[in-house]
Design a protein around this motif. Structure first.
Motif, mmCIF file in Angstrom:
data_model
loop_
_atom_site.group_PDB
_atom_site.id
_atom_site.type_symbol
_atom_site.label_atom_id
_atom_site.label_comp_id
_atom_site.label_asym_id
_atom_site.label_seq_id
_atom_site.Cartn_x
_atom_site.Cartn_y
_atom_site.Cartn_z
ATOM 1 N N GLU A 29 0.860 -1.182 0.000
ATOM 2 C CA GLU A 29 0.000 0.000 0.000
ATOM 3 C C GLU A 29 0.896 1.232 0.000
ATOM 4 O OE1 GLU A 29 -2.453 -0.005 3.445
ATOM 5 O OE2 GLU A 29 -3.451 -1.905 2.980
ATOM 6 N N LYS A 30 0.365 2.346 -0.542
ATOM 7 C CA LYS A 30 1.141 3.577 -0.448
ATOM 8 C C LYS A 30 0.213 4.794 -0.475
ATOM 9 C CE LYS A 30 2.402 4.235 -5.358
ATOM 10 N NZ LYS A 30 3.542 4.434 -6.261
ATOM 11 N N GLU A 31 0.653 5.845 0.228
ATOM 12 C CA GLU A 31 0.017 7.160 0.176
ATOM 13 C C GLU A 31 1.012 8.083 -0.506
ATOM 14 O OE1 GLU A 31 -1.111 8.437 4.074
ATOM 15 O OE2 GLU A 31 -1.694 6.405 4.688
ATOM 16 N N GLY A 32 0.712 8.568 -1.673
ATOM 17 C CA GLY A 32 1.649 9.341 -2.485
ATOM 18 C C GLY A 32 2.039 8.503 -3.692
ATOM 19 N N ILE A 33 2.973 8.956 -4.456
ATOM 20 C CA ILE A 33 4.024 9.910 -4.161
ATOM 21 C C ILE A 33 3.506 11.341 -4.359
ATOM 22 C CG2 ILE A 33 6.307 10.696 -4.852
ATOM 23 C CD1 ILE A 33 6.883 7.881 -5.843
ATOM 24 N N TYR A 34 3.824 12.237 -3.381
ATOM 25 C CA TYR A 34 3.463 13.639 -3.447
ATOM 26 C C TYR A 34 4.680 14.450 -3.887
ATOM 27 C CZ TYR A 34 -0.189 11.785 -0.371
ATOM 28 O OH TYR A 34 -1.204 11.039 0.171
ATOM 29 N N PHE A 35 4.478 15.350 -4.819
ATOM 30 C CA PHE A 35 5.569 16.173 -5.352
ATOM 31 C C PHE A 35 5.378 17.626 -4.953
ATOM 32 C CE2 PHE A 35 5.353 12.517 -8.134
ATOM 33 C CZ PHE A 35 6.681 12.171 -8.276
ATOM 34 N N GLY A 60 11.011 20.505 0.518
ATOM 35 C CA GLY A 60 10.777 19.125 0.127
ATOM 36 C C GLY A 60 10.687 18.982 -1.374
ATOM 37 N N LEU A 61 11.024 17.811 -1.866
ATOM 38 C CA LEU A 61 10.958 17.512 -3.296
ATOM 39 C C LEU A 61 9.818 16.537 -3.597
ATOM 40 C CD1 LEU A 61 14.794 17.113 -3.846
ATOM 41 C CD2 LEU A 61 13.372 18.933 -4.817
ATOM 42 N N TRP A 62 9.838 15.385 -2.977
ATOM 43 C CA TRP A 62 8.750 14.427 -3.105
ATOM 44 C C TRP A 62 8.829 13.434 -1.950
ATOM 45 C CZ3 TRP A 62 12.837 14.532 -6.591
ATOM 46 C CH2 TRP A 62 13.694 13.438 -6.601
ATOM 47 N N GLY A 63 7.715 12.767 -1.675
ATOM 48 C CA GLY A 63 7.703 11.820 -0.575
ATOM 49 C C GLY A 63 6.431 11.001 -0.568
ATOM 50 N N ALA A 64 6.380 10.019 0.330
ATOM 51 C CA ALA A 64 5.230 9.118 0.400
ATOM 52 C C ALA A 64 5.274 8.334 1.700
ATOM 53 C CB ALA A 64 5.219 8.163 -0.793
#
Length: 286
Positions: free
Chosen positions: A17-23, A37-41
């Motif tokens: 499962e994953k939430e993101g990836i958010y950029f 920040g650059l991106w994360g999850a």
């Protein structure tokens, strides 16, 4: 090539499962002056999840929520478990993976003093920071702010800085100085007014000058000479602030031997002469 194209791994196996990836796209101001920040999850993973990189011009932090993750970084192999934080300078080759199910948050970041902080934390503690219970919410905040526009830059910078400064403060608290080096520090604290030599300090703790100097730097981050000089300069600042003693009197009182030696060392350290420092403090405090 855009850094996202270099850094994002497509179709990663092992992700349950994953939430993101958010950029996030930071403003020019943030890129020059702030942390950003650059991106994360947030991932829930199991084997065969694994990421291996040779180089990426960014920094990477993990917060392990549950389970364990394995890391290979800068010739070290270690395991991070629940409530641990890992900080990686992606300019160095690195590999991280899971053997069993693990849940973790991560984000890439850059800007401001990122390189300096990462270097300092590596030097003082390494890459693994154990049981950072109070910082989990900061990772949640970062993931919430990553999808936002540049209006979130200031808040995001504050949170990233809070994580780094917290790790640095806790690293200092966890860093133990050996009894011999602490005894040497205590002796210098008491005798810095005197014209003492490093050989004399080393003899107080029954070590050779070479071995003592190396141990002292390893354990304190300063050479014995730098530590002694800082003691003397701190005392000089106190006297300049709280007494009417002349520069010559203060110089001899803290073992600089002459006013010119004090002036030279003082200006190198502060960018001000003792007279300028005294004038500035007087104007500020009176």
């Amino acid at each position: 090539m855009d850094i996202r194209q270099q850094g994002v791994i497509r179709f990663e196996p092992g992700i349950i499962e994953k939430e993101g990836i958010y950029f996030h796209t930071a403003s020019a101001f943030a890129q020059q002056h702030l942390f950003y920040g650059l991106w994360g999850a947030r991932y829930l993973c199991s084997a065969p999840y694994s990421v291996r990189r040779k180089h990426l011009n960014a920094f990477l932090m993990f917060y392990i929520h549950s389970g364990e993750m394995q890391f290979t970084y800068r010739d070290q192999t270690f395991t991070a478990s629940a409530d641990d934080i890992v900080l990686i300078d992606c300019n160095f080759p690195h590999n991280y993976y899971t053997k069993r199910e693990a849940q973790f948050s991560w984000f890439h970041f850059h800007g401001n003093a990122s390189q300096a902080y990462c270097d300092l934390l590596w030097k003082n503690n390494g890459a693994l920071f154990s049981k950072q219970y109070g910082l989990e919410k900061d990772f949640q905040k970062i993931l919430q702010m990553l999808p936002l526009d540049a209006n979130a830059d200031d808040r995001m910078s504050v949170v990233i800085h809070h994580i780094l400064s917290s790790l640095n403060t806790q690293g200092h608290a966890a860093h133990n100085v050996s009894p011999q080096i602490q005894a040497a520090k205590n002796w210098m604290d008491e005798h810095f007014h005197e014209n003492i030599q490093i050989e004399e300090v080393a003899a107080q703790v029954s070590l050779s000058r070479f071995y003592f100097s190396r141990r002292f730097r390893e354990e304190t981050g300063l050479s014995p000479h730098e530590y002694l000089l800082n003691l003397r300069l701190s005392y000089a600042k106190l006297q300049l602030s709280e007494s009417d003693d002349s520069i010559e009197e203060i110089a001899y009182d803290c073992a600089f031997c002459s006013a010119s030696n004090l002036i030279r060392a003082f200006k190198k350290s502060t960018g001000l002469t003792p007279y300028q420092f005294r004038k500035t403090v007087f104007i500020t405090t009176h």
